[in-house]
Design a protein around this motif. Structure first.
Motif, mmCIF file in Angstrom:
data_model
loop_
_atom_site.group_PDB
_atom_site.id
_atom_site.type_symbol
_atom_site.label_atom_id
_atom_site.label_comp_id
_atom_site.label_asym_id
_atom_site.label_seq_id
_atom_site.Cartn_x
_atom_site.Cartn_y
_atom_site.Cartn_z
ATOM 1 N N ALA A 171 112.610 -21.495 39.561
ATOM 2 C CA ALA A 171 111.316 -21.460 38.833
ATOM 3 C C ALA A 171 110.846 -20.735 38.683
ATOM 4 C CB ALA A 171 110.948 -22.677 39.613
ATOM 5 N N SER A 172 110.876 -19.862 39.912
ATOM 6 C CA SER A 172 109.867 -18.363 39.426
ATOM 7 C C SER A 172 110.189 -17.309 38.186
ATOM 8 C CB SER A 172 110.016 -17.391 40.441
ATOM 9 O OG SER A 172 109.219 -18.041 42.166
ATOM 10 N N LYS A 174 112.119 -18.147 35.711
ATOM 11 C CA LYS A 174 111.398 -19.107 34.228
ATOM 12 C C LYS A 174 110.268 -19.411 33.963
ATOM 13 C CE LYS A 174 111.945 -23.799 32.123
ATOM 14 N NZ LYS A 174 112.022 -25.459 32.190
ATOM 15 N N GLN A 175 109.180 -19.579 35.370
ATOM 16 C CA GLN A 175 107.658 -18.620 34.561
ATOM 17 C C GLN A 175 107.146 -17.548 34.333
ATOM 18 O OE1 GLN A 175 105.705 -20.108 38.362
ATOM 19 N NE2 GLN A 175 104.219 -21.825 37.558
ATOM 20 N N LEU A 176 107.983 -16.630 34.975
ATOM 21 C CA LEU A 176 107.939 -14.936 34.335
ATOM 22 C C LEU A 176 107.924 -15.373 32.950
ATOM 23 C CD1 LEU A 176 108.253 -13.718 38.144
ATOM 24 C CD2 LEU A 176 106.367 -13.254 36.761
ATOM 25 N N GLY A 178 108.390 -16.631 30.698
ATOM 26 C CA GLY A 178 107.575 -17.810 29.894
ATOM 27 C C GLY A 178 106.108 -17.282 30.107
ATOM 28 N N ALA A 179 105.579 -16.554 31.203
ATOM 29 C CA ALA A 179 104.165 -15.583 30.625
ATOM 30 C C ALA A 179 104.285 -14.562 29.797
ATOM 31 C CB ALA A 179 104.207 -15.616 32.308
#
Length: 258
Positions: A171-172, A174-176, A178-179
């Motif tokens: 999850a971490s 994927k978030q990073l 994407g950012a």
């Protein structure tokens, strides 16, 4: 900023994420994210273990052995009377060796043959442990060497925490990604040992999730004191909550999202 340079900075900014199985000792040459995941759980102990040392020294080895055997039988009987978990009761083999002491003049003096055995047993409640300790007549020949608490489902719990930590790394990452307008192209490595790369981040210095967002702490469970008395005075142990933590470190390969 080039994607490779960005990926190096991202690896320093990650929230924590633990659990893994093979340590990554190398880093990929292509752009990547290094993330950490963490799984933690606090439980109340349900196993209370006591270890004892039974020993005796005498010029006649059989006299020392007989004393030790008598004390061992008394301890084993106390384990049974106070509901020690049968599979947890263990008694080591006899250890026999010469015993010495040094005199005021610094000379070594022979005292006799030292015979000893170590015993261990666990209880399911602090009440049973307390009753056992009260039944044991501690002395120089029969010593309580340690008491500790534990959790009977520790192995299963650690497996759950590793899985939670691994999920957190995904999850971490994927978030990073994407950012920064990037996308994850694959998993390069995963480990439960913190990597030691030229990132300026060493094992043990990773930021924890709790350092970034600190939720209100739940009220601490009441602690139970267990006391034993003997010739050496009062010994005590407190059975409080136990926190188990598992960490996972993962390296994900990334590329431009365009």
């Amino acid at each position: 900023m080039k994607l490779l340079s960005a990926s190096l900075w991202l690896s320093l900014l990650l929230p924590a994420a633990p659990a893994a199985w093979a340590q990554a000792n190398t880093i990929p040459s292509q752009p990547h994210l290094l993330v950490k995941g963490e799984g933690a759980r606090t439980v109340m102990p349900d196993r209370f273990t006591v270890e004892l040392l039974v020993k005796s020294t005498d010029l006649q080895p059989d006299v020392a052995r007989s004393r030790v055997q008598g004390n061992v039988e008394a301890v084993l009987a106390a384990f049974r009377r106070n509901h020690a978990l049968p599979a947890s009761v263990l008694a080591d083999n006899l250890t026999i060796q010469p015993d010495y002491r040094y005199s005021v003049q610094g000379k070594q003096e022979y005292l006799g043959t030292r015979v000893s055995r170590r015993l261990k047993g666990s209880f399911g409640t602090t009440g049973d442990l307390q009753a056992f300790l009260r039944a044991v007549d501690a002395s120089d020949d029969l010593q309580i060497s340690s008491m500790r608490s534990g959790y009977s489902k520790e192995a299963a719990l650690r497996g759950e925490l590793k899985a939670e930590a691994a999920t957190q790394t995904r999850a971490s990452a994927k978030q990073l990604a994407g950012a920064y307008g990037a996308r994850i192209t694959g998993l390069y490595s995963i480990s439960d040992v913190a990597p030691n790369f030229a990132y300026g981040v060493q094992a043990g210095s990773w930021p924890r999730s709790a350092d970034m967002v600190t939720p209100p702490s739940p009220p601490a469970p009441a602690q139970t004191s267990v006391e034993a008395t003997g010739s050496r005075g009062r010994e005590s142990i407190e059975a409080g909550p136990i926190t188990y933590t598992e960490n996972v470190y993962a390296i994900f390969l990334i590329s431009d999202g365009t």
